[in-house]
Each structure stands twice: as C-alpha cells, then as structure tokens.
Scaffold this motif. Structure first.
Motif, PDB file in Angstrom:
ATOM      1  N   TRP A 120     -39.340  -1.602  28.009  1.00  0.00           N
ATOM      2  CA  TRP A 120     -40.561  -0.804  28.190  1.00  0.00           C
ATOM      3  C   TRP A 120     -41.821  -1.634  27.982  1.00  0.00           C
ATOM      4  O   TRP A 120     -42.882  -1.314  28.533  1.00  0.00           O
ATOM      5  CB  TRP A 120     -40.554   0.384  27.229  1.00  0.00           C
ATOM      6  N   SER A 121     -41.734  -2.693  27.202  1.00  0.00           N
ATOM      7  CA  SER A 121     -42.908  -3.521  26.925  1.00  0.00           C
ATOM      8  C   SER A 121     -42.818  -4.894  27.576  1.00  0.00           C
ATOM      9  O   SER A 121     -43.545  -5.811  27.185  1.00  0.00           O
ATOM     10  CB  SER A 121     -43.093  -3.691  25.406  1.00  0.00           C
ATOM     11  N   GLY A 579     -24.339  -0.741  26.143  1.00  0.00           N
ATOM     12  CA  GLY A 579     -23.039  -0.888  25.514  1.00  0.00           C
ATOM     13  C   GLY A 579     -22.583   0.462  24.964  1.00  0.00           C
ATOM     14  O   GLY A 579     -23.119   1.513  25.304  1.00  0.00           O
ATOM     15  N   GLY A 580     -21.615   0.444  24.089  1.00  0.00           N
ATOM     16  CA  GLY A 580     -21.022   1.698  23.631  1.00  0.00           C
ATOM     17  C   GLY A 580     -21.644   2.299  22.391  1.00  0.00           C
ATOM     18  O   GLY A 580     -21.146   3.314  21.877  1.00  0.00           O
ATOM     19  N   THR A 581     -22.728   1.716  21.877  1.00  0.00           N
ATOM     20  CA  THR A 581     -23.347   2.207  20.640  1.00  0.00           C
ATOM     21  C   THR A 581     -24.857   2.278  20.829  1.00  0.00           C
ATOM     22  O   THR A 581     -25.417   1.654  21.733  1.00  0.00           O
ATOM     23  CB  THR A 581     -23.041   1.269  19.456  1.00  0.00           C
ATOM     24  N   PRO A 582     -25.556   3.012  19.943  1.00  0.00           N
ATOM     25  CA  PRO A 582     -27.019   3.018  20.020  1.00  0.00           C
ATOM     26  C   PRO A 582     -27.614   1.627  19.864  1.00  0.00           C
ATOM     27  O   PRO A 582     -28.644   1.315  20.468  1.00  0.00           O
ATOM     28  CB  PRO A 582     -27.421   3.929  18.847  1.00  0.00           C
ATOM     29  N   GLU A 583     -26.970   0.760  19.064  1.00  0.00           N
ATOM     30  CA  GLU A 583     -27.491  -0.582  18.829  1.00  0.00           C
ATOM     31  C   GLU A 583     -27.320  -1.494  20.045  1.00  0.00           C
ATOM     32  O   GLU A 583     -27.901  -2.581  20.087  1.00  0.00           O
ATOM     33  CB  GLU A 583     -26.798  -1.224  17.616  1.00  0.00           C
ATOM     34  N   THR A 584     -26.511  -1.066  21.020  1.00  0.00           N
ATOM     35  CA  THR A 584     -26.316  -1.861  22.228  1.00  0.00           C
ATOM     36  C   THR A 584     -26.843  -1.126  23.455  1.00  0.00           C
ATOM     37  O   THR A 584     -26.390  -1.373  24.575  1.00  0.00           O
ATOM     38  CB  THR A 584     -24.831  -2.201  22.419  1.00  0.00           C
ATOM     39  N   SER A 585     -27.809  -0.235  23.227  1.00  0.00           N
ATOM     40  CA  SER A 585     -28.373   0.566  24.311  1.00  0.00           C
ATOM     41  C   SER A 585     -29.888   0.411  24.353  1.00  0.00           C
ATOM     42  O   SER A 585     -30.529   0.064  23.351  1.00  0.00           O
ATOM     43  CB  SER A 585     -28.018   2.045  24.122  1.00  0.00           C
ATOM     44  N   ILE A 586     -30.460   0.681  25.522  1.00  0.00           N
ATOM     45  CA  ILE A 586     -31.912   0.643  25.670  1.00  0.00           C
ATOM     46  C   ILE A 586     -32.557   1.603  24.685  1.00  0.00           C
ATOM     47  O   ILE A 586     -32.092   2.740  24.503  1.00  0.00           O
ATOM     48  CB  ILE A 586     -32.313   1.033  27.103  1.00  0.00           C
ATOM     49  N   ARG A 587     -33.614   1.155  24.046  1.00  0.00           N
ATOM     50  CA  ARG A 587     -34.350   2.047  23.157  1.00  0.00           C
ATOM     51  C   ARG A 587     -35.004   3.168  23.961  1.00  0.00           C
ATOM     52  O   ARG A 587     -35.299   3.000  25.155  1.00  0.00           O
ATOM     53  CB  ARG A 587     -35.437   1.246  22.433  1.00  0.00           C
TER      54      ARG A 587
END
Length: 620
Positions: A120-121, A579-587
């Motif tokens: 986004w930035s 990816g499969g987790t929030p930590e591996t996904s677009i914010r």
C-alpha cells in the motif's frame, strides 16, 4: 502536525498492544509453549529496544530554479533539489506525510525498500495506488527490514522523478557496525538529469504523437551541472576533505534514461555496498551505475593538496534512430582543506571511460560480488519452482497512414515477452485485494510466444509489433523463482536495460552476451556469492539470470528504469499470493488511499474532484 504525530504514535502503541494481547492470549489458551512464548516476547522487546519510528513532512510545490542560463518553475519537495535526506537505522519505520501543493497528481516510491507485506505504501502510479491529487495529502508508512547502506526515494508518476527525488541513508542497527572500518566522514552524490523545458509537457506531447522522448540538456551532480556547462561555474557542488582521512561516498543514479560513468580525478575508490547490501570490497578508479542503482564507496584523501573534479558522464549503448545522447560532463569539485595555492583549474579524471566503452563497463559489473560472510550470508534459492524467460524489446505500434512521429510513421513502444503494458483504470493492488474483475489478467507468460535468434542483426518485422494489455504474473507464497531476461535486437535497437523489481532484492547468478543457452550457461551460474541488488543491468545483445524467493506477499512492479521505456510499456506486475497465516499475508489497507481517475487523463484540468471512481469500485 501535532494531531498527525499523535495519531501515528497511538497507531504504533496499538500495534504493540495487539502483539502483547496475542502473545498472552495464545499463551493462556495453551497454544504456545514456554519456548515460543519467550521467543515471541524477545522479538517484542527487540522491537521496543532497537527499532525507531521517524516522521517526515514532504511538501510538494512549484519553485523557480535557474540552470544553464534559464529559469523555470518545477515541482520539488520542501523547496529543495534534490529533496531532503531520510536517515534511519536498519529495521526502523518512517511515516512520510506527503502534501501535494502542485498542479498535478504525484506518487512517491521508496526505491529498494522491501516494505514487507505493505504494498500500500510502495508508490508506483496505477500499480499500488492512484496519484495524490493537488490539494490532497497521503501518509506513507515506509517499513525497513534487511536493507543497510544507501537507497533513495523518488516520484513514480509521469517524469516527475527528474525533480522529485532524494537519498535514504540506512545505518546499521544501533550497537552494530559496518563490515569495514568506520569512515571519518561521508558525502552524498546524486547524479541526475536536467531539462531546460517543462519535461512533463514535452513527454506528454511525444506520447501523443508517438515520437521519441526528449534527451536531457545536461546531467547534474547534487542538482548542479558543474563547471563545463553555461552559467554554472559559480554553483558547482564542492566537497571539502582533510588529507589522510577516509570517507564514505554514497552515489545514487537518479538520471532519467542513462547509465553513467563516475570518477574522481587521481583518487581510487573501493566499492563496499550496492542497492542497500554489502559487497566484497572492490578497488577501481571509476564506477558505472545504472538508473535506480546506488553504490557505497570508500575514498581516502591521499593526493597532494589541491582541487579535483568528480565527473559523471553517460555510458551510451543506444546507437539507433533516437535523438543522439546527452554528452555533457557534469562535475563537482573535491577540495582539500589546508594552506596551499588553489589551482586555476581542477584536475580532470583521465581514467573515466569514453561514452561507449562497453569493455570497461562490463568488466566493472562482472567483478561485483556479495560479501557472503558469516555475519552477512547469502541465501541463494536452490530449489527452483518457477522458471521464466522474458525477452526485452523495442517495438512500434502501427499508425494509420504512417501518421505518427515514431519509427517509419508509427508509434514507439516497448515490451517484455512481446507484451506492452497498459496502465489500468484503477490500481492493480486495489483490484487484487478487492477481487475486482476486468482490471488485469493473471496470465503473463513464463515464456515468449515464439523463439527466434534474439540478437540477430536483421530480424523480421513480425517481431516488432507487440500485444498490449495489463497482464500480470501470479506467484504462490515462498516459490523459488529464476528469471532470465534476454535482450533483443528487434528493430535493430539493442541496448542495455536496467530492470528494477519492487518489494524485493534478488541475486544476479549469471549474465552473458548473445542468446541464453539453457544447457550450458547455467553451469557457470554463481551460487556462492552473487551480488544482491534491486536493479540489474541487462547487457546490450545479452542476458541476465536472477533468483529470489517469493516471500513478500503483495503487488509488486517490474520495469525498466529508463523512464521512456517504462512509458512505452517495458514493464509488468508480479502478484505474490498470501501465505497460510496473517504474518504471511498482505496487511489490511490504510483507512485512506488516494482516489482513482483515468490514467489517460494527465493534467488536473481534465479531472473532477470527486472520489466516486474508487468508491464505486469499493462498493462492488
């Protein structure tokens, strides 16, 4: 400003609070072992202790500047050219509130900053956002991760980056040092392009008629043409050094369409960094640097007291139908402190290569290697899951009755794998995140439509007309990717191409001349200490192979950093899936993004002020 800073501070505290809440909540539910709990808490404490948050205000507005005996109004940041320097430590976060007080829309890109999970930035117009319109503002969150050294920021809309750009200095994490002795001082040299006229207006006219883009009227060093250009001697940039001291010289190529040679008379330099990564120390008496690239050099002031020219001149590989090239020599002056009689004329670097010295350029580039030490290891992907072979070509689009101003009355174009990119009506990131259809097609090919002798002197005309569209490449999270970029001689216009990748750095594992041979050339790949960069030079009539791991989810731009080639379509988009987790996904997106309007309308007089375009898509 106080409210803005307070809001950002609250947002930062909220992020930390969420981390703690997740930490203790998961632990309470028994989902984390004590070991994981300690590891997570250690990461939190590390962020608290080691990472800082910085705040900058960038005010874009027109200001008069006089160069080459002529005054013009141009858009700059905070009334300066080049713009302000951003200084951070590795792992810091920067919030930049951009206020557009100019006359047309602008975006800002943080070149070489990976922005983990935060496209986004990232900033490219109609790829991750739409322009910040006149009278509006937008706050970028710039997240630093593994970068260390020198990067830069610049406008990423129209040709505005010719005047809207500046340096980013990334120091090592607090308490750590560089892999070379601490220098006694440092200097920034930003190499740029100067146009006497209104460059955006000139380019807009050329894009309408299909003509070639303007050549610069001179090159500049820190905004100044130097002693050899008219009306410039009094404003030449001067750098004072002390005999016996060693300096870190940060060089940025912000030129619009030119690789540049750079040298300082009588002084050898040692290359120690490139594109925000360290390299094995490499001694030489000049550098060659492509648009978008940065280099860190060590220079010891060990010559007789006096004045010495620092010179930037074009390295030209484009001997074609275009408008010649800018053969000016931009200069700055290295001046020793102390008691001595200043010379009438500084010494000129006799070692700087000639404009078309391919051997000098390629020999220099071929010597670059990653540091590849225990403290700064390389991690070259070895289990390749996706291979791509992308051709790079100059092209034309047919015009009725040869009515255009380009090649044989046609419109100049360019392509990757015979696909000439067309900007969509809204940004690709919004379309992907909102799952909107009809904005792009997810089918950029792994291979060209057809193969031929790419570097032959006389290629058939059926190779000259590209397809047009907004085709993107989809990658799964954590794929290990190998891409070979193959230069072509289509239309008898072979030349170098500096290819830049947003959101990532990558390893340059091989390069060569002629057509890539997929049986013999991989045997010579460097998988031990290849340079890690974000911009790579694809040689004229040659090829480059890179590797990277697709572990940063988001929408990321790929393009030639010659601005005219980008305008003509030599770009594409890479979408890395979550990816499969929030930590591996677009914010999640910020609460506000600049609204979209048609990219075919360039000047603000063509726009209305409503936000209905973006809102209409977001309601779907």
């Amino acid at each position: 400003m106080e409210v803005y800073v307070l809001l950002v501070a609250l947002a930062t505290l909220a992020t930390w609070g969420l981390q703690l809440g997740c930490l203790f909540g998961l632990n309470k539910m028994g989902l984390l072992s004590k070991l994981l709990w300690l590891a997570c808490f250690s990461i939190f404490l590390f962020r608290m202790a080691e990472s800082d948050v910085h705040y900058y205000d960038f005010v874009l507005r027109e200001k008069n500047f006089t160069r080459l005996c002529s005054t013009k109004s141009m858009l700059v940041v905070n009334d300066s050219f080049p713009g302000p320097v951003i200084r951070v430590h590795k792992g810091d976060t920067v919030f930049v509130n951009v206020h557009n007080e100019g006359y047309y829309g602008v975006t800002i890109h943080w070149h070489g900053v990976k922005q983990p999970r935060n496209p986004w930035s990232d900033g490219p117009e109609y790829i991750t956002q739409c322009p910040i319109e006149p009278g509006a503002n937008f706050t970028y969150e710039v997240i630093f991760s593994t970068e260390e050294g020198t990067l830069w920021w610049h406008a990423h809309s129209n040709w505005t980056r010719s005047t809207v750009h500046g340096a980013i200095i990334i120091y090592p994490t607090e308490g750590t040092t560089t892999p070379y002795p601490k220098p006694d001082g440092e200097e920034i040299f930003i190499l740029g392009s100067w146009y006497v006229g209104n460059i955006n207006a000139l380019v807009l006219e050329d894009l309408k008629t299909g003509a070639s883009a303007p050549e610069s009227d001179s090159y500049v060093i820190n905004g100044q043409p130097g002693d050899f250009l008219p009306c410039s001697r009094d404003s030449t940039h001067r750098w004072v050094v002390d005999f016996g001291k060693t300096y870190l010289v940060r060089v940025i190529n912000a030129a619009m369409n030119a690789d540049l040679f750079f040298a300082i008379a009588k002084h050898n330099i040692t290359v120690v960094g490139m594109d925000g990564s360290y390299v094995k120390p490499m001694n030489n008496d000049f550098i060659v640097i492509s648009p978008g690239q940065t280099m860190n050099l060590l220079l010891t002031a060990n010559q007789p007291l006096g004045h010495y020219y620092a010179v930037a001149r074009q390295y030209d590989t484009d001997q074609s139908f275009f408008n010649g090239f800018d053969d000016t020599n931009a200069t700055a002056i290295l001046m020793y402190s102390g008691n001595y009689t200043a010379p009438d004329v500084p010494l000129f670097p006799s070692n700087i290569p000639a404009y078309t010295d391919n051997n000098a350029a390629y020999k220099f580039i071929g010597r670059l290697r990653s540091l590849a030490s225990k403290e700064y290891p390389v991690n070259v992907p070895l289990n390749i899951t996706t291979k791509m072979f992308i051709t790079i070509s100059m092209n034309y689009l047919p015009c009725p009755n040869a009515s255009c101003a380009g090649i044989d009355g046609n419109m100049i174009a360019s392509s990757l794998s015979n696909m000439s990119f067309v900007n969509p009506t809204i940004d690709v990131l919004l379309a992907y995140y909102r799952n909107l259809t009809g904005i792009y097609s997810p089918d950029f090919p792994n291979w060209p439509e057809y193969f031929f002798n790419f570097t032959a002197d006389d290629l058939p005309l059926n190779t000259a007309v590209p397809n047009q569209g907004t085709r993107v490449k989809m990658l799964n999270y954590n794929e290990e990717v190998e891409i070979t970029f193959q230069g072509t001689a289509v239309l008898q216009i072979p030349q170098n191409h500096p290819m830049h990748m947003h959101g990532y750095s990558f390893y340059v594992v091989g390069s060569g001349f002629g057509n890539f041979n997929n049986e013999t050339d991989p045997k010579n790949f460097n998988l031990v200490d290849p340079p890690e960069v974000n911009t790579v030079e694809v040689p004229k009539d040659g090829w480059v192979t890179i590797r990277f791991k697709a572990n940063n989810p988001g929408v990321w731009f790929w393009h030639c950093h010659f601005e005219r080639h980008l305008d003509w379509g030599m770009n594409t988009v890479m979408i890395v899936k979550n990816g499969g987790t929030p930590e591996t996904s677009i914010r999640p997106p910020p609460t506000y993004m600049p609204p979209c309007r048609s990219p075919s309308l360039t000047w603000p007089k063509d726009f209305d002020d409503s936000h209905e375009v973006r809102k209409s898509y977001e309601r779907k």
